[in-house]
Enzyme design. Sequence first.
Site, short mmCIF file in Angstrom:
data_model
loop_
_atom_site.label_atom_id
_atom_site.label_comp_id
_atom_site.label_asym_id
_atom_site.label_seq_id
_atom_site.Cartn_x
_atom_site.Cartn_y
_atom_site.Cartn_z
N ASP A 34 0.82 -1.23 0.00
CA ASP A 34 0.00 0.00 0.00
C ASP A 34 0.85 1.27 0.00
O ASP A 34 0.32 2.37 0.10
CB ASP A 34 -0.94 0.01 1.22
CG ASP A 34 -0.18 0.05 2.53
OD1 ASP A 34 1.06 -0.05 2.50
OD2 ASP A 34 -0.83 0.22 3.58
N GLY A 35 2.17 1.11 -0.09
CA GLY A 35 3.03 2.29 -0.18
C GLY A 35 3.69 2.68 1.13
O GLY A 35 4.61 3.50 1.15
N GLU A 36 3.22 2.12 2.26
CA GLU A 36 3.87 2.45 3.53
C GLU A 36 5.29 1.90 3.53
O GLU A 36 5.59 0.93 2.83
CB GLU A 36 3.10 1.82 4.70
CG GLU A 36 1.81 2.54 5.01
CD GLU A 36 1.14 2.03 6.28
OE1 GLU A 36 1.67 1.09 6.91
OE2 GLU A 36 0.08 2.57 6.63
N GLN A 94 7.95 27.89 3.58
CA GLN A 94 6.78 28.33 4.36
C GLN A 94 7.24 28.51 5.81
O GLN A 94 6.96 27.69 6.69
CB GLN A 94 5.66 27.29 4.22
CG GLN A 94 4.33 27.73 4.84
CD GLN A 94 3.67 28.91 4.12
OE1 GLN A 94 4.03 29.26 3.00
NE2 GLN A 94 2.71 29.55 4.77
N HIS A 127 16.61 28.89 4.18
CA HIS A 127 15.96 29.95 3.40
C HIS A 127 15.97 31.28 4.16
O HIS A 127 16.05 32.34 3.55
CB HIS A 127 14.54 29.50 3.08
CG HIS A 127 13.78 30.46 2.24
ND1 HIS A 127 14.20 30.82 0.98
CD2 HIS A 127 12.62 31.11 2.46
CE1 HIS A 127 13.32 31.68 0.48
NE2 HIS A 127 12.38 31.88 1.36
N LYS A 192 11.57 41.78 -6.56
CA LYS A 192 10.69 40.80 -7.22
C LYS A 192 9.35 40.73 -6.48
O LYS A 192 9.30 40.81 -5.28
CB LYS A 192 11.36 39.43 -7.17
CG LYS A 192 10.55 38.29 -7.74
CD LYS A 192 11.27 36.95 -7.57
CE LYS A 192 11.04 36.35 -6.21
NZ LYS A 192 11.59 34.99 -6.06
C1 R5P Z 1 12.57 32.87 -2.94
O1 R5P Z 1 12.38 33.51 -1.94
C2 R5P Z 1 13.78 31.98 -3.11
O2 R5P Z 1 14.92 32.57 -2.58
C3 R5P Z 1 13.99 31.64 -4.58
O3 R5P Z 1 14.25 32.83 -5.29
C4 R5P Z 1 12.78 30.99 -5.17
O4 R5P Z 1 12.34 29.94 -4.34
C5 R5P Z 1 13.06 30.46 -6.55
O5 R5P Z 1 11.89 29.89 -7.03
P1 R5P Z 1 11.62 29.75 -8.60
O6 R5P Z 1 12.82 29.10 -9.21
O7 R5P Z 1 10.38 28.88 -8.63
O8 R5P Z 1 11.34 31.11 -9.14
#
Ligand code: R5P
Length: 298
Positions: A34-36, A94, A127, A192
């Site tokens: 089942d994938g487990e 996130q 991040h 951006k």
């Molecule tokens: C954004 O805050 C990250 O530092 C990257 O710039 C981003 O995750 C890159 O995502 P994508 O290649 O989908 O534009």
Amino acid sequence: MKVFSGTSNKSLAKKIANDLGVELSGLEVFVFPDGEKRVRILDKVVGEDTVVVQSTSTPVDENYMQLFFIVDALKRGGAKSITVVVPYFGYQRQDHVFREGEDVSVKVIVEILDTIGLNKVIAVDFHSLKIREIFNIQAVELSALPIFAKVIKEKGWDKDSSVLVTPDMGGIRRIKILSELLNNMPFVVIEKDRDLSTGAVSAEKFEGTVGKKAIIVDDMISSGGTIALAADLLKKNGVEEIYVFATHAVFSEKAPKILQESEVNSVYVTDTVLVPDEKKFPKLKILSVSQIISDVIK
Ligand code: R5P
């Protein structure tokens, strides 16, 4: 010391084990119909210092579950210490609530890691700054920036000929550190905008790049959209050549094509995420983080 690898990035795990002077220890991952999954460590670990290497890139959930189970097996096997190396730390984007009603995925993951009985987490280029601070257990964040600086210096790209570029405001800390490593190379910041429901990116114009070589720096490339957009803007602003340095090659399906067809000359990434052969493309160059990881484990 015993080094184990999950299935996500065995080639990096092998390099790390090699740097540490050991072979990878045996680990079996059994998949139920089942994938487990169930894992089984095949070496004795009683009283041993152990290391687990597992990048939590795609398939993210599966790779995390595997990691949790390996840690449990090591604990039950009597390991003296468990160090978990997560070169690419999934769910880190996130890291806060962007829009009302959202979760904070990375906090949930960190809370699990805090409680399953491991001693230390080692990751490369989170991040954001706050992620390391969420952990209650020891978390070590390594940086690929010195590796990038070394390549840039070897190429002879200096502060007169080149300018560093961050494709968004989130990269300012990163670009300032790299600038210092490169004798205060000048940098520009692209503002951006990302549509939070569609993921589409757009950017405003900027100044300071005419006649320069542009070196775009980012923590990860996923769709490739951010880099392609930045490269277009840079070309429109008089840049001759464009090089990209990004730590994590998360590469969604279309990223290799987008990057290869973009205005960029070369894309340097590290091996925190395994790039399968079908996602490699002529402009791609892969640098290894194995040494910085094994140095901190030693
Ligand atoms: C954004 O805050 C990250 O530092 C990257 O710039 C981003 O995750 C890159 O995502 P994508 O290649 O989908 O534009």
